[in-house]
Enzyme design. Structure first.
Site, PDB file in Angstrom:
ATOM      1  N   SER A  64       0.793  -1.232   0.000  1.00 52.31           N
ATOM      2  CA  SER A  64       0.000   0.000   0.000  1.00 52.31           C
ATOM      3  C   SER A  64       0.822   1.277   0.000  1.00 52.31           C
ATOM      4  CB  SER A  64      -0.958   0.009   1.200  1.00 52.31           C
ATOM      5  OG  SER A  64      -2.064  -0.831   0.943  1.00 52.31           O
ATOM      6  N   LYS A  67       0.158   3.760  -2.730  1.00 54.24           N
ATOM      7  CA  LYS A  67      -0.826   4.847  -2.678  1.00 54.24           C
ATOM      8  C   LYS A  67      -0.174   6.225  -2.563  1.00 54.24           C
ATOM      9  CE  LYS A  67      -4.509   1.958  -0.723  1.00 54.24           C
ATOM     10  NZ  LYS A  67      -3.868   0.693  -0.336  1.00 54.24           N
ATOM     11  N   SER A 124      -5.996   3.678   4.205  1.00 52.96           N
ATOM     12  CA  SER A 124      -5.379   2.838   3.164  1.00 52.96           C
ATOM     13  C   SER A 124      -6.465   2.128   2.363  1.00 52.96           C
ATOM     14  CB  SER A 124      -4.416   1.807   3.773  1.00 52.96           C
ATOM     15  OG  SER A 124      -3.572   1.273   2.786  1.00 52.96           O
ATOM     16  N   LYS A 226       3.301   6.388   5.071  1.00 54.33           N
ATOM     17  CA  LYS A 226       2.367   5.352   4.645  1.00 54.33           C
ATOM     18  C   LYS A 226       2.855   3.969   5.037  1.00 54.33           C
ATOM     19  CE  LYS A 226      -1.434   4.158   2.668  1.00 54.33           C
ATOM     20  NZ  LYS A 226      -1.460   2.997   3.613  1.00 54.33           N
TER      21      LYS A 226
END
Length: 440
Positions: A64, A67, A124, A226
């Site tokens: 993720s 992203k 997320s 993140k």
């Protein structure tokens, strides 16, 4: 077995464990040996100095953390006026069908761009990442192409994207170093939107969501960036923190759990800020990587195939020269090694054995240069450190610090050409930059 006898056996076992004392904790080296997905890097956000790197150029699955690139392109589209924060997105069946983690809006429901960004950064949300991609580019496939193109433009040379949310796909790859390039780009190009990554809690439609990055709540200056996880990637985290006006970025990939990943990020980040503080108080720490290694980080065998060599960062007060010049490639007696040399296995075995290799005659002789510095003492210390770490490789060789045009070059001498190239191959496999030096 009777109950009394079973209890007696258990008691004896407990006493024996107490007698031998607690088991030793795993070292950082043991952890690195066991985890082939591990990679890490610590970078000064302002200067770009790589303070620590381990497998930083080895390809990994971003999960993720993907992203961050998705949101970079969304921020770009907003800045260029192609979309607006208050635009309303209608969730498509494709976006709604994405697996968790997700916001969970059904197909046909609407959400603003601003809320979709926050859901992607904080929750997320896989569904919102796809919804944003479709809103910007018309389709996720087209958006993924834009992601890869942007990665190339930013200098993320080992990254490729095929989806907007980081769900498992063997074609979607990156490196720890590339992630720091992306993180710095977001901060540099869209500082007004970086705030989305630092929100700890967010309420949407009456429900409160917590950021997947638990370090934001630690109180130690963390404000992004993140997390990521898939079975293939392990637990990933790109983190950024500010202390005493200095920002560092730390990326850890391939953690075994979110808890151990977070703890390791904190250890690396604390060490990086410790170096920054010592430098601010006048202490000269020229090679930050060595400081980390003295604490046990980054020591151990490289994950095959070995990544490209790490260029050790320097905090020399003098303006840094280009790396090629610093390493001396303008001299005719230096040969840059572009990759592992193809040598008979007996040569490599001989160089790594405990038996001293037979050297060629002292003159002429080939050498191995392992660094160049503005300070003679630093050059000598680094030569000693490399010799310590590769004792069997350099047993029987000479050592010298040679000055040329204001640079002090750390060199091992007394090799044949074959031995010098094989020694450089050994160092490159362990992420130590080296060059083969021709006879004078």
């Amino acid at each position: 077995m009777p109950l009394i006898l079973r209890r007696a056996v258990a008691l004896l076992l407990s006493l024996s464990l107490l007698a031998v004392g607690p088991l030793p904790a795993f070292s950082h080296q043991a952890q690195a040996q066991e985890n082939l997905r591990y990679a890490a890097i610590v970078v000064d956000a302002a200067t770009g100095e790589v303070m620590f790197a381990r497998h930083a150029d080895s390809r990994r699955y971003p999960a993720s953390i993907t992203k961050v690139m998705t949101l970079y392109l969304v921020f770009e589209a907003i800045t260029e006026g192609r979309i607006q924060l208050d635009d309303v997105i209608r969730v498509s069946p494709r976006a709604a069908s994405q697996p968790p983690s997700k916001l969970g809006l059904p197909a046909g429901q609407t959400i603003t761009v601003a809320d979709a960004i926050q859901a992607t950064a904080l929750r997320s949300a896989n569904d919102m990442a796809v919804a944003l991609a479709e809103h910007v580019a018309g389709s996720e496939a087209r958006f993924a192409g834009m992601m890869t193109l942007k990665a190339e433009q930013l200098g993320m040379t080992d990254s490729r994207f095929v989806n907007a949310n980081g769900l498992p796909d063997s074609r979607q790859i990156t490196t720890a170093r590339d992630i720091t390039v992306l993180a710095r780009a977001v901060m540099r190009d869209y500082p007004q939107y970086y705030r989305f990554f630092g929100v700890s809690n967010w309420t949407y439609q009456g429900r409160e969501y917590r950021n997947t990055n638990g370090l934001l709540r630690s109180g130690h200056g963390y404000d992004g960036i993140k997390t990521g996880y898939t079975n293939a990637s392990g637990y990933n985290l790109a983190a950024s923190a500010v202390r005493n006006g200095r920002r560092l970025i730390t990326v850890v990939l391939g953690g075994r759990s979110s808890a151990t990943r977070n703890a390791h990020v904190e250890e690396l980040m604390d060490t990086g800020f410790e170096i920054a503080d010592k430098r601010a108080h006048g202490e000269r720490i020229e090679v930050a990587q060595l400081y980390f290694e003295q604490k046990g980080y980054g020591i151990g065998p490289a994950t095959p195939p070995g990544p490209p060599p790490v260029v050790y960062a320097s905090a020399t007060p003098a303006p840094p020269a280009p790396l090629a010049q610093a390493m001396g490639d303008r001299d005719p007696d230096v040969v840059l090694t572009s990759g592992p040399a193809t040598l008979p296995s007996s040569t490599t075995a001989r160089l790594n054995s405990d038996t001293p290799a037979r050297r060629a005659a002292p003159s002429p002789s080939w050498g191995v240069q392992v660094g160049a510095f503005r300070d003679r003492t630093v050059a000598a210390d680094w030569l000693t450190e490399v010799n310590r770490r590769f004792r069997s490789t350099f047993r029987g060789s000479g050592q010298s610090v040679e000055e040329a045009q204001g640079w002090y070059r750390s060199r091992f001498t007394g090799f044949t050409e074959e031995q010098a190239r094989a020694a450089c191959e050994t160092l490159s496999a362990r992420n130590v930059t080296c060059m083969v030096v021709r006879p004078n």
